[in-house]
Design a protein around this motif. Structure first.
Motif, mmCIF file in Angstrom:
data_model
loop_
_atom_site.group_PDB
_atom_site.id
_atom_site.type_symbol
_atom_site.label_atom_id
_atom_site.label_comp_id
_atom_site.label_asym_id
_atom_site.label_seq_id
_atom_site.Cartn_x
_atom_site.Cartn_y
_atom_site.Cartn_z
ATOM 1 N N SER A 119 0.803 -1.228 0.000
ATOM 2 C CA SER A 119 0.000 0.000 0.000
ATOM 3 C C SER A 119 0.833 1.274 0.000
ATOM 4 C CB SER A 119 -0.904 0.037 1.238
ATOM 5 O OG SER A 119 -1.536 -1.191 1.436
ATOM 6 N N CYS A 120 2.098 1.182 0.409
ATOM 7 C CA CYS A 120 2.957 2.365 0.584
ATOM 8 C C CYS A 120 2.983 3.203 -0.700
ATOM 9 C CB CYS A 120 4.366 1.921 0.968
ATOM 10 S SG CYS A 120 5.544 3.281 1.008
ATOM 11 N N GLU A 121 2.963 4.529 -0.535
ATOM 12 C CA GLU A 121 2.933 5.416 -1.695
ATOM 13 C C GLU A 121 4.319 5.596 -2.309
ATOM 14 O OE1 GLU A 121 0.889 8.941 -0.153
ATOM 15 O OE2 GLU A 121 -0.414 7.518 0.900
ATOM 16 N N SER A 163 9.063 -0.400 2.857
ATOM 17 C CA SER A 163 8.132 0.722 2.737
ATOM 18 C C SER A 163 8.875 1.992 3.135
ATOM 19 C CB SER A 163 6.955 0.543 3.688
ATOM 20 O OG SER A 163 6.360 -0.710 3.500
ATOM 21 N N CYS A 164 8.302 3.170 2.753
ATOM 22 C CA CYS A 164 9.021 4.418 3.041
ATOM 23 C C CYS A 164 8.942 4.772 4.527
ATOM 24 C CB CYS A 164 8.471 5.551 2.188
ATOM 25 S SG CYS A 164 6.873 6.192 2.750
ATOM 26 N N GLY A 165 7.834 4.369 5.179
ATOM 27 C CA GLY A 165 7.712 4.627 6.615
ATOM 28 C C GLY A 165 7.215 6.028 6.951
ATOM 29 N N ILE A 166 7.087 6.904 5.946
ATOM 30 C CA ILE A 166 6.676 8.271 6.287
ATOM 31 C C ILE A 166 5.432 8.769 5.535
ATOM 32 C CG2 ILE A 166 8.870 9.229 7.171
ATOM 33 C CD1 ILE A 166 9.559 10.063 4.345
ATOM 34 N N CYS A 167 5.042 8.093 4.458
ATOM 35 C CA CYS A 167 3.867 8.582 3.725
ATOM 36 C C CYS A 167 2.621 8.419 4.598
ATOM 37 C CB CYS A 167 3.720 7.820 2.402
ATOM 38 S SG CYS A 167 3.213 6.103 2.610
ATOM 39 N N PRO A 168 1.530 9.112 4.255
ATOM 40 C CA PRO A 168 0.309 9.003 5.088
ATOM 41 C C PRO A 168 -0.158 7.559 5.267
ATOM 42 C CG PRO A 168 0.079 10.790 3.496
ATOM 43 C CD PRO A 168 1.370 10.100 3.171
#
Ligand SMILES: [Zn+2]
Length: 386
Positions: A51-53, A60-65
């Motif tokens: 789902s990560c943007e 995953s980026c860990g910071i997207c909404p």
């Protein structure tokens, strides 16, 4: 949950990431692990990466909404389904939704190393049979017929899928077979033999190996700030089960109590089988132990029986000169050494069968006092040398 925080080999993580990158994810996966593996964390990390943007090559980026919502396990398209039952607060028609907040807190408190016995205690329904019930299945089916909230995948993580109530399973099968577009089911279990074959045949199997002992050792030192020697000891006996390791690190009294109960039982069984009169240990001592164990509830009773099985197995290793296969603390080793001739290649199977049969009866609500007394007498006969 980022992949980097999941205690699973990098190789397996990369296999899963490749599935996503190459668009080859099966919409229904079954994660099969041994007890105490980090499989729930892995399932969340997988769903988050999907789902990560802004995912990178390995995480995953860990910071997207989206990642932030995952961090709180509060993404509207992430549905957690787990065993539940009637409790003090939920008096009728329980389902996973009603326990969602309690479950999330339970996951955070345990740093994603969740265990069914702990969850049953948390529910305060220890003597009830918690299950994933018909209402849970109906919720999934209803949810699945509507669009996802955020336009991405709808994700269902079904923890302890072996506790899917049999009468509820047929409802779910059609959805597993013909899901709506962009749907992901991850079923988690430690007992694939308790999963219905109709579900097994509709899912892609992902085997999650035990956690390696050096990884456990490192994590224990980080989580509990214990000495290297203690961490090494625990890693040696916890059989790749981080949940067990955690308990040993935090509640050393529980281990000491089990070791001492084991010693008393074994001593008494030994003298009964050799028709020795033992002035120090007699039936009243055994009865006291049985009463203690019975008072603790069925999950603890099963744990003790599993502990007994491990003890007898270690005795067999010792008596057959396979000492390198023994996983035991120094105290346990002494007991095993003293009574090792009780367990031989001839009687080992009968001993294990009796212990497993006791677990079977405890699970089916047999009278615990009788089950333990019966086991004690039967074991005394089986290990008798004549
Ligand atoms: Zn992200």
């Amino acid at each position: 949950m980022l992949f980097k925080n999941v205690m699973v080999d990098d190789e397996l993580k990369m296999q899963l990431i490749t599935l996503i990158k190459e668009n080859r994810i099966s919409h229904a996966q079954l994660y099969l692990s041994s007890a105490g593996a980090h499989s729930f964390a892995l399932a969340i990390a997988f769903a988050q990466y999907l789902s990560c943007e802004n995912p990178n090559e390995t995480d995953s980026c860990g910071i997207c909404p989206t990642c932030q919502k995952f961090e709180k396990l509060a993404h509207p398209d992430l549905h957690l389904i787990f065993p539940n039952c009637i409790t003090k607060n939920v008096k009728k028609d329980p389902d996973s939704k009603q326990f969602a907040q309690q479950f999330r807190e339970f996951v955070f408190q345990n740093n994603y190393h969740i265990d069914i016995d702990d969850w049953l205690k948390e529910l305060d329904g220890e003597n009830k049979q918690a299950s994933i019930n018909i209402r849970d299945c109906s919720n999934i089916i209803n949810q699945n017929s509507i669009r996802s909230f955020e336009g991405g995948h709808k994700m269902y993580i079904i923890w302890c899928a072996d506790r899917l109530y049999h009468a509820a399973a047929p409802k779910l099968l059609k959805t597993l077979e013909e899901p709506e577009n962009k749907t992901l089911f991850i079923l988690l279990t430690e007992n694939s033999d308790k999963i219905l074959t109709t579900i097994l045949s509709r899912t892609q199997l992902v085997k999650i190996p035990q956690i390696k002992s050096d990884v456990i050792k490192k994590q224990l030192i980080e989580d509990y700030n214990i000495s290297e020697t203690k961490a090494e000891d625990i890693a040696a006996i916890c059989e790749g089960n981080y949940h067990k390791a955690k308990t040993l690190a935090t509640e050393s009294t529980q281990l000491r109590e089990m070791v001492s109960q084991f010693e008393t039982l074994v001593k008494s069984i030994y003298s009964l089988s050799r028709k020795e009169s033992n002035e120090q240990i007699g039936y009243p001592d055994v009865k006291e132990i049985i009463n203690d164990i019975v008072a603790k509830g069925r999950e603890e009773q099963k744990n003790f029986l599993k502990y007994l099985i491990r003890g007898f197995r270690n005795m067999l290793m010792m008596s057959t000169d396979n000492e390198n296969l023994i996983r035991a603390t120094a105290d346990e080793k002494k007991i095993i050494q003293n009574y090792k001739d009780m367990v031989t290649l001839k009687n080992a199977n009968a001993i294990l069968n009796e212990c497993n049969s006791a677990i079977y009866h405890i699970e089916r609500n047999g009278n615990s006092g009788l089950v333990f007394t019966d086991l004690y007498l039967k074991l005394s006969q089986i290990v008798s040398p004549a």
